[in-house]
Design a protein around this motif. Structure first.
Motif, PDB file in Angstrom:
ATOM      1  N   PRO A 288       0.820  -1.225   0.000  1.00  0.00           N
ATOM      2  CA  PRO A 288       0.000   0.000   0.000  1.00  0.00           C
ATOM      3  C   PRO A 288       0.848   1.267   0.000  1.00  0.00           C
ATOM      4  CG  PRO A 288      -0.738  -1.529   1.676  1.00  0.00           C
ATOM      5  CD  PRO A 288       0.561  -2.058   1.144  1.00  0.00           C
ATOM      6  N   GLU A 289       2.005   1.202   0.678  1.00  0.00           N
ATOM      7  CA  GLU A 289       2.900   2.363   0.760  1.00  0.00           C
ATOM      8  C   GLU A 289       4.354   1.915   0.660  1.00  0.00           C
ATOM      9  OE1 GLU A 289       0.486   5.634   3.513  1.00  0.00           O
ATOM     10  OE2 GLU A 289       2.378   4.765   4.188  1.00  0.00           O
ATOM     11  N   MET A 290       5.141   2.758   0.018  1.00  0.00           N
ATOM     12  CA  MET A 290       6.577   2.535  -0.049  1.00  0.00           C
ATOM     13  C   MET A 290       7.258   3.891   0.132  1.00  0.00           C
ATOM     14  SD  MET A 290       7.475  -0.690  -0.857  1.00  0.00           S
ATOM     15  CE  MET A 290       8.951  -0.653  -1.891  1.00  0.00           C
ATOM     16  N   SER A 291       8.484   3.854   0.630  1.00  0.00           N
ATOM     17  CA  SER A 291       9.256   5.088   0.693  1.00  0.00           C
ATOM     18  C   SER A 291      10.665   4.823   0.188  1.00  0.00           C
ATOM     19  CB  SER A 291       9.281   5.650   2.113  1.00  0.00           C
ATOM     20  OG  SER A 291       9.974   4.768   2.968  1.00  0.00           O
ATOM     21  N   VAL A 292      11.258   5.858  -0.348  1.00  0.00           N
ATOM     22  CA  VAL A 292      12.609   5.742  -0.901  1.00  0.00           C
ATOM     23  C   VAL A 292      13.352   7.037  -0.649  1.00  0.00           C
ATOM     24  CG1 VAL A 292      11.859   6.525  -3.190  1.00  0.00           C
ATOM     25  CG2 VAL A 292      13.925   5.123  -2.967  1.00  0.00           C
ATOM     26  N   GLN A 293      14.628   6.939  -0.489  1.00  0.00           N
ATOM     27  CA  GLN A 293      15.463   8.120  -0.341  1.00  0.00           C
ATOM     28  C   GLN A 293      15.732   8.689  -1.731  1.00  0.00           C
ATOM     29  OE1 GLN A 293      16.156   8.414   3.020  1.00  0.00           O
ATOM     30  NE2 GLN A 293      16.836  10.519   2.673  1.00  0.00           N
ATOM     31  N   GLU A 294      15.740   9.988  -1.802  1.00  0.00           N
ATOM     32  CA  GLU A 294      16.065  10.648  -3.065  1.00  0.00           C
ATOM     33  C   GLU A 294      17.375  10.088  -3.611  1.00  0.00           C
ATOM     34  OE1 GLU A 294      16.330  14.858  -2.566  1.00  0.00           O
ATOM     35  OE2 GLU A 294      16.056  15.292  -4.702  1.00  0.00           O
ATOM     36  N   ALA A 295      17.400   9.838  -4.932  1.00  0.00           N
ATOM     37  CA  ALA A 295      18.552   9.315  -5.676  1.00  0.00           C
ATOM     38  C   ALA A 295      18.726   7.802  -5.549  1.00  0.00           C
ATOM     39  CB  ALA A 295      19.855  10.001  -5.303  1.00  0.00           C
ATOM     40  N   GLU A 296      17.948   7.173  -4.682  1.00  0.00           N
ATOM     41  CA  GLU A 296      18.008   5.733  -4.552  1.00  0.00           C
ATOM     42  C   GLU A 296      17.056   5.048  -5.529  1.00  0.00           C
ATOM     43  OE1 GLU A 296      21.047   6.025  -2.318  1.00  0.00           O
ATOM     44  OE2 GLU A 296      20.170   4.014  -2.379  1.00  0.00           O
ATOM     45  N   THR A 297      17.082   3.707  -5.488  1.00  0.00           N
ATOM     46  CA  THR A 297      16.231   2.899  -6.375  1.00  0.00           C
ATOM     47  C   THR A 297      15.145   2.214  -5.569  1.00  0.00           C
ATOM     48  OG1 THR A 297      18.009   2.522  -7.968  1.00  0.00           O
ATOM     49  CG2 THR A 297      16.207   0.929  -7.950  1.00  0.00           C
ATOM     50  N   VAL A 298      13.957   2.129  -6.146  1.00  0.00           N
ATOM     51  CA  VAL A 298      12.832   1.472  -5.472  1.00  0.00           C
ATOM     52  C   VAL A 298      12.110   0.587  -6.474  1.00  0.00           C
ATOM     53  CG1 VAL A 298      11.212   3.364  -5.951  1.00  0.00           C
ATOM     54  CG2 VAL A 298      10.824   1.862  -3.984  1.00  0.00           C
ATOM     55  N   THR A 299      11.560  -0.515  -5.982  1.00  0.00           N
ATOM     56  CA  THR A 299      10.811  -1.437  -6.838  1.00  0.00           C
ATOM     57  C   THR A 299       9.409  -1.628  -6.280  1.00  0.00           C
ATOM     58  OG1 THR A 299      12.809  -2.604  -7.532  1.00  0.00           O
ATOM     59  CG2 THR A 299      10.722  -3.756  -7.800  1.00  0.00           C
ATOM     60  N   LEU A 300       8.425  -1.402  -7.133  1.00  0.00           N
ATOM     61  CA  LEU A 300       7.025  -1.585  -6.771  1.00  0.00           C
ATOM     62  C   LEU A 300       6.534  -2.903  -7.371  1.00  0.00           C
ATOM     63  CD1 LEU A 300       5.650   2.012  -7.456  1.00  0.00           C
ATOM     64  CD2 LEU A 300       6.866   1.141  -5.459  1.00  0.00           C
ATOM     65  N   SER A 301       5.803  -3.667  -6.584  1.00  0.00           N
ATOM     66  CA  SER A 301       5.387  -4.997  -7.008  1.00  0.00           C
ATOM     67  C   SER A 301       3.968  -5.022  -7.565  1.00  0.00           C
ATOM     68  CB  SER A 301       5.463  -5.970  -5.823  1.00  0.00           C
ATOM     69  OG  SER A 301       6.774  -6.035  -5.315  1.00  0.00           O
ATOM     70  N   CYS A 302       3.749  -5.946  -8.473  1.00  0.00           N
ATOM     71  CA  CYS A 302       2.424  -6.153  -9.049  1.00  0.00           C
ATOM     72  C   CYS A 302       2.321  -7.603  -9.510  1.00  0.00           C
ATOM     73  CB  CYS A 302       2.198  -5.211 -10.226  1.00  0.00           C
ATOM     74  SG  CYS A 302       0.658  -5.494 -11.149  1.00  0.00           S
ATOM     75  N   THR A 303       1.248  -8.252  -9.165  1.00  0.00           N
ATOM     76  CA  THR A 303       0.960  -9.577  -9.700  1.00  0.00           C
ATOM     77  C   THR A 303      -0.430  -9.556 -10.295  1.00  0.00           C
ATOM     78  OG1 THR A 303       0.128 -10.373  -7.575  1.00  0.00           O
ATOM     79  CG2 THR A 303       2.442 -10.793  -8.064  1.00  0.00           C
ATOM     80  N   TYR A 304      -0.682 -10.444 -11.231  1.00  0.00           N
ATOM     81  CA  TYR A 304      -1.975 -10.469 -11.908  1.00  0.00           C
ATOM     82  C   TYR A 304      -2.369 -11.917 -12.167  1.00  0.00           C
ATOM     83  CZ  TYR A 304       1.107 -11.048 -15.907  1.00  0.00           C
ATOM     84  OH  TYR A 304       2.084 -11.512 -16.763  1.00  0.00           O
ATOM     85  N   ASP A 305      -3.627 -12.087 -12.406  1.00  0.00           N
ATOM     86  CA  ASP A 305      -4.155 -13.424 -12.647  1.00  0.00           C
ATOM     87  C   ASP A 305      -4.879 -13.431 -13.982  1.00  0.00           C
ATOM     88  OD1 ASP A 305      -6.744 -15.523 -11.218  1.00  0.00           O
ATOM     89  OD2 ASP A 305      -4.924 -16.056 -12.306  1.00  0.00           O
ATOM     90  N   THR A 306      -4.466 -14.301 -14.872  1.00  0.00           N
ATOM     91  CA  THR A 306      -5.122 -14.407 -16.169  1.00  0.00           C
ATOM     92  C   THR A 306      -4.848 -15.764 -16.768  1.00  0.00           C
ATOM     93  OG1 THR A 306      -5.381 -13.384 -18.349  1.00  0.00           O
ATOM     94  CG2 THR A 306      -3.154 -13.440 -17.429  1.00  0.00           C
TER      95      THR A 306
END
Lengths: 112, 115
Positions: free
Chosen positions: B9-27
């Motif tokens: 629901p929420e993520m935080s990252v430091q400026e200049a750093e890298t962040v990965t947001l997750s997603c899964t799906y069903d089909t």
């Protein structure tokens, strides 16, 4: 930015009153969509149109109707607004069935 | 019915750093598109990146890239060199033409960027 205008931008109405939201596009795109956005649900499709006078239901169509008499205009009507229809409503367009959707800026509707 | 799940629901990252947001799906379909949309406080929905399911190569748009794992039905978004302007809600979305051409959205991830 895609030429999509939604009106009004904000609206407050009372339970039981009819409400019509308008989406106007200047891109001459064939496909138009109405979504609603609620916390935790992302955006959910209400109705969509694949041409003038050609419309179909989405996953949350109950209580809503749509009309498209011209390519550029897609109207969403709540015949008798309820508090559960308080939401942010987005219109979107796409040129072809496999084109990306481009969204308008949304209408915030509050039903009291 | 297709479903799209964003488990963060929420993520935080430091400026200049890298962040990965997750997603899964069903089909059960093999031909479909996947998208990431960004929604800043202005409420505008902005297309960030898209991936065609038949393409094995991961899509990239400047600082944004995806990790598409078709067998695992996973579609994560990586933001490199995070900037303050990246702070927004991010929505993963799935589109298939056998399902009425609907775009199905996940519930969203709110990304905060710390200076």
């Amino acid at each position: 930015d895609a030429g999509i205008t939604q009106s009004p931008r904000h609206k407050v109405t009372e339970t039981g009153t009819p409400v019509t939201l308008r989406c106007h596009q200047t891109e001459n795109h064939r496909y138009m969509y109405w979504y609603r956005q609620d916390p935790g649900h992302g955006l959910r499709l209400i109705h969509y149109s694949y041409g003038v006078k050609d419309t179909d239901k989405g996953e949350v169509s109950d209580g809503y109707s749509v009309s498209r008499s011209k390519t550029e205009d897609f109207l969403l009507t709540l015949e008798s607004a309820t508090s559960s229809q308080t939401s942010v409503y987005f219109c979107a367009i796409s040129e072809f069935d496999r084109s990306p959707l481009h969204f308008g800026n949304g209408t915030r509707l509050t039903v009291t | 019915a297709q479903t799209v799940t964003q488990s963060q629901p929420e993520m935080s990252v430091q400026e200049a750093e890298t962040v990965t947001l997750s997603c899964t799906y069903d089909t059960s379909e093999s031909d479909y598109y996947l998208f990431w949309y960004k929604q800043p406080p202005s409420r505008q929905m902005i297309l960030v990146i898209r991936q065609e399911a038949y393409k094995q190569q991961n899509a990239t748009e400047n600082r944004f890239s995806v990790n598409f794992q078709k067998a695992a039905k996973s579609f994560s978004l990586k933001i490199s060199d995070s900037q303050l302007g990246d702070a927004a809600m991010y929505f993963c979305a799935y589109r298939n033409w056998n399902a009425g051409n609907m775009l199905t959205f996940g519930g969203g991830t709110r990304l905060m960027v710390k200076p």
